[in-house]
Structure formats: C-alpha cells, structure tokens
Motif scaffolding. Structure first.
Motif: not given
Length: 113
Positions: A73-89
């Motif tokens: 279901r994840i369209h795109r996932a991007e690591r934006v910092s050491a402990n943070r991910w943006h997960n797009e649906v």
C-alpha cells in the motif's frame, strides 16, 4: 490562479468523500489540530504526524513514523532524518481507511506525545 487544498478537495467528489471519512476517524484522537496550508493539510499533536495532500480522484496521506513501512500500500517511503520516515499512501476510496491504515496513523500520533 492556483487553488487551495480545500478548494481542490471540495471540487472533487471522490477526494471530498475520502477526506471526510479520514477526518471522521482522526477526530477520535485527543488533542489533534488541523492546520490548513496552501497546498495541503497537516494534522498535529505537538508536531505534525500526518500530511494530507489533494490528488485527482483521492488524497495522498503522508504518515510520519520512526520507521519505513513495508506494505504494498505504500506509494513511497522516504527517510527524512535519522529517526523519521515519511510513508505515503494514496487513498481513492473511503473503504481504504481500514484497521491497518488507522494503526499506522495511531503509531505516528503516539510518537508526538
């Protein structure tokens, strides 16, 4: 003239339906605020944990987590910092707002407290 996020959602019946269904579910989370920006919405609880972006025929939801989600279901996932991910649906139907998605949203919300 560029249209606002609200105008784009209100102008597309499918996007409007998905957005309304999502906001009904999010309203159950205590202390959340909706911040309307020119091109998107952010749901905050101290800090933003959810981004809502209008798309033709639906909405793109960006869930901020401490991990990358592993799902078809994840369209795109991007690591934006050491402990943070943006997960797009991408959501095109209110029925896609299911227990799995709400679990991810609650996980993001939990990291804001």
């Amino acid at each position: 003239m560029a249209r606002t996020a609200r105008e784009r959602i209100d102008g597309d019946p499918n996007s409007s339906g998905v957005y309304s269904a999502l906001m009904d579910k999010i309203s159950a989370l205590d202390g959340c605020e909706l911040q309307e920006n020119a091109s998107s919405f952010h749901v905050t609880h101290g800090r933003a944990f959810l981004g809502i972006h209008p798309r033709r025929g639906g909405i793109l939801v960006n869930i901020v987590l401490t991990r990358e989600l592993e799902s078809a279901r994840i369209h795109r996932a991007e690591r934006v910092s050491a402990n943070r991910w943006h997960n797009e649906v991408i959501l095109k139907d209110p029925l896609e707002i299911d227990a799995e998605l709400l679990g991810w949203i609650r996980e993001g919300y939990a990291h804001t407290t």
